[in-house]
Scaffold this active site. Structure first.
Site, PDB file in Angstrom:
ATOM      1  N   ASN A   1       0.804  -1.223   0.000  1.00 10.92           N
ATOM      2  CA  ASN A   1       0.000   0.000   0.000  1.00 10.92           C
ATOM      3  C   ASN A   1       0.839   1.276   0.000  1.00 10.92           C
ATOM      4  O   ASN A   1       0.298   2.372   0.085  1.00 10.92           O
ATOM      5  CB  ASN A   1      -0.963   0.004   1.183  1.00 10.92           C
ATOM      6  CG  ASN A   1      -2.116  -0.967   0.969  1.00 10.92           C
ATOM      7  OD1 ASN A   1      -2.256  -1.567  -0.093  1.00 10.92           O
ATOM      8  ND2 ASN A   1      -2.946  -1.143   1.983  1.00 10.92           N
TER       9      ASN A   1
ATOM     10  N   ARG B   1      -6.060  -0.746  -9.611  1.00 13.76           N
ATOM     11  CA  ARG B   1      -6.717   0.558  -9.515  1.00 13.76           C
ATOM     12  C   ARG B   1      -5.704   1.693  -9.429  1.00 13.76           C
ATOM     13  O   ARG B   1      -6.075   2.862  -9.429  1.00 13.76           O
ATOM     14  CB  ARG B   1      -7.618   0.610  -8.266  1.00 13.76           C
ATOM     15  CG  ARG B   1      -8.836  -0.304  -8.366  1.00 13.76           C
ATOM     16  CD  ARG B   1      -9.608  -0.311  -7.057  1.00 13.76           C
ATOM     17  NE  ARG B   1     -10.722  -1.250  -7.125  1.00 13.76           N
ATOM     18  CZ  ARG B   1     -11.978  -0.920  -7.416  1.00 13.76           C
ATOM     19  NH1 ARG B   1     -12.280   0.329  -7.650  1.00 13.76           N
ATOM     20  NH2 ARG B   1     -12.924  -1.822  -7.469  1.00 13.76           N
TER      21      ARG B   1
ATOM     22  N   CYS C   1      -9.743  -5.511  -6.194  1.00 16.37           N
ATOM     23  CA  CYS C   1     -10.487  -6.543  -5.481  1.00 16.37           C
ATOM     24  C   CYS C   1     -11.955  -6.155  -5.317  1.00 16.37           C
ATOM     25  O   CYS C   1     -12.282  -5.000  -5.024  1.00 16.37           O
ATOM     26  CB  CYS C   1      -9.862  -6.783  -4.105  1.00 16.37           C
ATOM     27  SG  CYS C   1      -8.257  -7.607  -4.189  1.00 16.37           S
TER      28      CYS C   1
ATOM     29  N   VAL D   1     -15.507  -0.874   7.149  1.00 16.90           N
ATOM     30  CA  VAL D   1     -14.779  -0.206   6.067  1.00 16.90           C
ATOM     31  C   VAL D   1     -15.296  -0.617   4.686  1.00 16.90           C
ATOM     32  O   VAL D   1     -15.634   0.223   3.866  1.00 16.90           O
ATOM     33  CB  VAL D   1     -13.263  -0.473   6.191  1.00 16.90           C
ATOM     34  CG1 VAL D   1     -12.502   0.225   5.062  1.00 16.90           C
ATOM     35  CG2 VAL D   1     -12.747   0.000   7.546  1.00 16.90           C
TER      36      VAL D   1
END
Length: 442
Positions: free
Chosen positions: A25, A98, A122, A334
């Site tokens: 990330n 993405r 995902c 989330v």
């Protein structure tokens, strides 16, 4: 097809040592940041994962020279000859990640235009890209939506603006940061994400010459500059991968030393791991996680943005909770569809019931919207092997953990999706004593 299937012979505790490198990330986002520089950048501790390869390809399509550095896991990126890429070539990357949307700001600064194809990632719930485009419009970009994707232009220099996020989204925060650093004037972003990977990206941009301040109330202020340099940076370790291996050790009754894991970014996970009954030991090189024997304890768990319990930690830990005594409650706040993976665990013998209600006290966006976003896990249950189809990255690793903990041989389909975020995971499994193999083609 057998080339995307892994046979997992379960029932054996995993034990040994593996290494985690830079965070999935952070690393691809730091690679995108290199586009903003007027000189080469050097990024260290880079994992060999699919998301890194996707961004490397996108950078090269836009004229950035990318090559390996002097040490393993080091990339050198030279953006001195950034150019417009062929739409067809960019489109070849559509559906695989993405991250391409984060190239918008840097490309608008460097070229005055950008093209973004359809995006993948995902399938774990809503991750609307429209907000990214809304943000870019606020900076002054013009967006033309066509059948093959979005065409963006910036007739004049992008300008700083005030933005308040409706939710502290990591991707939206990254978009603002990567666009604001070269925009004219001051950008104020409120309700921003403050994950460790965001802080590390800010460190990268500051090394390049950006002026960025972070307040305690989730407000980030960026004063635009006229020019950025390159950077030299070692990426922070992947706390999400480290926690996945920790959960695997707990679910299988094993012991894993995760070299490279860092306590500071994992404190919330470590507290929860201990509450369940797992043990860990921190040293200067990593963290050892193990199951101490005896029953695990049921817990109440709610995911949240940092510094809360990360949503990416939830799925692997739920597998371990199937082995805990009593009723565990999990409230996912989330991603609304992240608990869908539990149906396969029930197929293997788990007892997990999903609910539309909020089973917890954390404010939640999904309570009145009919999403199955809470779970009650009853344990301990004996897991049996099954045919499993991987739904998403973290769910996929969770299926691997379940297959390792189960009696018998499981066939795990779609296994290559795990390469998006877990470096050399098959080799690591083998080094930990797991009995895994690709099926023969016959």
């Amino acid at each position: 097809m057998t080339d995307d299937v892994l046979l997992v012979h379960g029932g054996t505790p995993i034990s040994g040592e593996i290494r985690v490198r830079g965070a999935k990330n952070l690393v691809p986002k730091a690679m995108v940041a290199a586009l903003l520089g007027s000189a080469p950048s050097r990024l260290r501790n880079v994992p060999d994962i699919r998301d890194v390869r996707v961004v490397r390809g996108l950078l090269q399509l836009h004229g950035v020279t990318v090559h390996s550095g002097e040490e393993p896991g080091e990339l050198v990126m030279d953006p001195s000859r950034v150019e417009r890429a062929n739409v067809t070539d960019i489109d070849a990357h559509a559906g695989s990640s993405r991250i391409p949307i984060l190239l918008c700001g840097p490309l608008l600064h460097r070229l005055g235009h950008a093209f973004i194809p359809g995006l993948g990632g995902c399938d774990i719930g809503g991750r609307p890209v429209d907000f990214h485009f809304d943000v870019l419009r606020k900076f002054g970009a013009t967006i033309d939506k066509r059948e093959d994707g979005q065409y963006l232009t910036a007739p004049q220099r992008l300008r700083g603006c005030k933005i308040r996020l409706p939710y502290p989204s990591v991707g939206s925060t990254e978009q603002v940061l990567l666009t604001a650093v070269l925009a004219e004037g001051v950008t104020e972003l409120s309700n921003a994400a403050v994950e460790p990977e965001i802080e590390d990206l800010i460190c990268v941009l500051q090394k390049m010459g950006a002026i960025i301040s972070v307040d305690t109330d989730r407000t980030i202020r960026v004063t635009g500059v006229d020019r950025l340099n390159g950077y030299t940076h070692r990426a922070l370790p992947d706390r999400l991968e480290a926690a996945s291996w920790a959960s695997a050790a707990l679910a299988t009754g094993g012991s894993v030393y995760v070299r490279g894991a860092s306590q500071r970014e994992m404190m919330t996970f470590l507290n929860t791991f201990r509450k369940v009954g797992g043990e860990f030991e921190v040293d200067e090189d990593g963290i050892r996680f193990w199951h101490p024997g005896g029953p695990l304890k049921a817990i109440a768990l709610e995911t949240d943005v940092h510094p809360g319990f990360q949503t990416d930690w939830q799925q692997p830990l739920v597998v371990a909770l199937t082995q805990a005594s009593g009723l565990s409650i999990v409230h996912e706040t989330v991603y609304e569809s992240r608990l869908g993976f539990t149906s396969a665990l029930n197929q293997m013998g788990g007892h997990i019931q999903l609910y539309r209600e909020c089973l917890g006290g954390t404010p939640c966006r999904f309570g009145q919207r009919n999403f199955l976003h809470s779970a009650v896990v009853s344990g301990p249950t004996k897991l049996e092997a099954a045919d499993l189809v991987i739904p998403d990255l973290r769910g996929g690793f969770s299926y691997l953990i379940a297959a390792l903990a189960a009696q018998g041989t499981s066939r795990v389909h779609g296994i290559d999706l795990i390469n998006r975020g877990y470096e050399n995971f098959e080799e690591k499994l083998v080094s930990l004593g797991a009995r895994v193999e690709r099926p023969s083609a016959s």
